[in-house]
Design a protein around this motif. Structure first.
Motif, mmCIF file in Angstrom:
data_model
loop_
_atom_site.group_PDB
_atom_site.id
_atom_site.type_symbol
_atom_site.label_atom_id
_atom_site.label_comp_id
_atom_site.label_asym_id
_atom_site.label_seq_id
_atom_site.Cartn_x
_atom_site.Cartn_y
_atom_site.Cartn_z
ATOM 1 N N UNK A 126 32.858 87.412 51.725
ATOM 2 C CA UNK A 126 32.309 86.421 52.662
ATOM 3 C C UNK A 126 33.428 85.701 53.408
ATOM 4 N N UNK A 127 34.504 85.353 52.715
ATOM 5 C CA UNK A 127 35.604 84.634 53.356
ATOM 6 C C UNK A 127 36.297 85.508 54.390
ATOM 7 N N UNK A 135 36.882 76.299 56.440
ATOM 8 C CA UNK A 135 37.070 76.106 55.005
ATOM 9 C C UNK A 135 38.561 76.120 54.720
ATOM 10 N N UNK A 136 39.037 75.128 53.979
ATOM 11 C CA UNK A 136 40.455 75.015 53.657
ATOM 12 C C UNK A 136 40.768 75.761 52.369
ATOM 13 N N UNK A 137 42.083 75.841 52.077
ATOM 14 C CA UNK A 137 42.531 76.499 50.848
ATOM 15 C C UNK A 137 42.036 75.728 49.621
ATOM 16 N N UNK A 138 42.005 74.414 49.731
ATOM 17 C CA UNK A 138 41.523 73.605 48.611
ATOM 18 C C UNK A 138 40.075 73.950 48.264
ATOM 19 N N UNK A 139 39.277 74.238 49.288
ATOM 20 C CA UNK A 139 37.882 74.601 49.042
ATOM 21 C C UNK A 139 37.812 75.949 48.333
ATOM 22 N N UNK A 144 36.640 78.992 43.343
ATOM 23 C CA UNK A 144 37.042 79.902 42.254
ATOM 24 C C UNK A 144 37.014 79.175 40.917
ATOM 25 N N UNK A 145 37.466 77.913 40.908
ATOM 26 C CA UNK A 145 37.452 77.146 39.656
ATOM 27 C C UNK A 145 36.019 76.911 39.173
ATOM 28 N N UNK A 146 35.108 76.665 40.132
ATOM 29 C CA UNK A 146 33.703 76.468 39.745
ATOM 30 C C UNK A 146 33.138 77.744 39.127
ATOM 31 N N UNK A 147 33.411 78.886 39.768
ATOM 32 C CA UNK A 147 32.920 80.152 39.234
ATOM 33 C C UNK A 147 33.469 80.410 37.824
ATOM 34 N N UNK A 148 34.771 80.197 37.635
ATOM 35 C CA UNK A 148 35.378 80.421 36.321
ATOM 36 C C UNK A 148 34.839 79.443 35.286
ATOM 37 N N UNK A 149 34.623 78.182 35.695
ATOM 38 C CA UNK A 149 34.105 77.203 34.752
ATOM 39 C C UNK A 149 32.686 77.511 34.303
#
Length: 410
Positions: A126-127, A135-139, A144-149
């Motif tokens: 999608x990206x 969308x920034x790099x922080x987003x 990715x952190x949300x998916x892993x969490x």
């Protein structure tokens, strides 16, 4: 019933997610979230329309089957999300997070890793396909952190569930093992009680039966002898009652347990057999030494059973000899009679279970075969086997019957 209930709950969850996701989509479109962090993150490039809202709702519907087909439901939910991002709407529902959690929680590690990989690839696709999205790099890092969490939470729940199931299974196995041990202990105790009852009852009842038969034969011709036989029956009955009370006392309470008979009671046993009409001699060789309680009782019961068999089957003219040999480190006991029987000797066996008795002779062997079939000889084999002894049971060459046992005392 459980599967139907789970399907109803997941269906309600899918509908609720669809309603919430479409509502957020409309709020973003109307600008009501403008200026907020959520509005900046979800703000589309294209103006939302009805078709995009339908895609948002379709992305939530696979949640209804998240327990049965979690990986397939995840793939089905990611497809509308990717289309929304690629086409410039920029809105992605939270349904794929719920489905990623479900894959990690309800499937094995390989499938769970596959679900995480599919989610990351869909996000990367999608990206790459929608570079114009603001969308920034922080987003990206946050996504990715949300998916892993979410994936980690699902795996943690699965591992905890597996751990609890293992604890339940282990407790169930331990309970079954305890029940099996209890059943084995009960069976062993019943066998021990049966041996004791047989040794006590069979011996004394046999003596009383022989005495009663003798009294009946001489009742009219020799009343005095009949009176003596009746007195012997009375005495034997009292002894039987006393031993039965002792045995019942063992079953009721350890505190009521009386002393068990042993080798020191042999003279009384021999005298009792003489009074019953069986000529019996007792021979003791060697210097008597204190015996272990179990061996002492087992040897006494063996001799008692041997004399009872001789009284039953050897005939009125038979003679029995009891020999006890005290040797260093072992005790030998022997019960012989010269009654008429087969002429094939038994063979010794270790531990008793394989010994050859008169009841196991071939078709051409005559004699008192029933002497090897009773419960008493079975009990003798068990007693000798318990203490690692050697047992020999069978007819003697030239006639008669013998029971020989050797008990190690070490």
């Amino acid at each position: 019933m459980h599967n139907r209930r789970a399907l109803l709950i997941d269906s309600a969850l899918a509908i609720g997610l669809a309603v919430v996701s479409v509502s957020l989509f409309v709020l973003v479109d109307s600008g009501e979230l403008a200026g907020s962090a959520a509005g900046d993150l979800l703000r589309p490039v294209r103006e939302p329309d009805g078709g995009a809202a339908v895609l948002v709702g379709l992305a939530c519907l696979p949640v209804a089957v998240r327990r049965r087909w979690p990986l397939a439901a995840l793939c089905a939910s990611l497809l509308p999300d990717v289309v929304l991002v690629i086409t410039g709407y920029g809105f992605s529902s939270v349904a794929h997070l719920v489905l990623l959690y479900s894959v990690a929680a309800y499937r094995g590690l390989a499938v769970a890793l596959g679900g995480l990989l599919v989610s990351l690839l869909a996000y990367a696709l999608a990206v790459v396909s929608a570079e114009e999205l603001p969308v920034t790099v922080a987003v990206h890092v946050l996504q990715v952190a949300i998916l892993a969490g979410v994936w980690g939470m699902g795996r943690g729940l699965r591992l905890r569930r597996a751990y609890l199931e293992e604890l339940k299974d282990r407790a169930s196995r331990l309970e079954r093992a305890r029940e099996a041990d209890a059943r084995a202990a009960k069976a062993e105790e019943r066998s021990r009680i049966a041996r004791e009852l047989h040794d006590v009852v069979a011996h004394h009842v046999s003596v009383m039966t022989v005495q009663a038969a003798a009294a009946r034969r001489v009742l009219t011709e020799d009343p005095e002898q009949a009176r003596e036989a009746l007195s012997a029956i009375e005495s034997t009955g009292r002894v039987a009652m006393r031993e039965m009370r002792d045995l019942v006392g063992v079953l009721r309470s350890p505190a009521e347990r009386g002393p068990q008979p042993g080798m020191e009671s042999l003279p009384m046993l021999v005298e009792q057999m003489r009074e019953a009409g069986l000529a019996t001699d007792l021979v003791v060789e060697g210097e008597a030494a204190p015996l272990p309680a179990g061996v002492d009782l087992a040897a006494y019961r063996l001799i008692q059973e041997g004399l009872t068999n001789s009284l039953r089957h050897a005939g009125t003219a038979a003679r029995a000899v009891v020999t006890v040999r005290h040797r260093p480190g072992e005790l030998d006991v022997e019960v012989l009679d010269d009654g008429q029987g087969a002429a094939t000797a038994g063979s010794p066996e270790r531990g008793g279970p394989g010994d050859r008795s008169a009841g196991e002779r071939g078709p051409g062997e005559a004699g008192r075969g029933e002497r090897g079939r009773g419960h008493g000889l079975v009990g003798i084999r068990e007693r000798v086997a318990i203490y690692g002894g050697i047992l020999k049971v069978g007819p003697r060459p030239g006639g008669g019957f013998e029971i020989q046992a050797r008990f190690p005392l070490s």
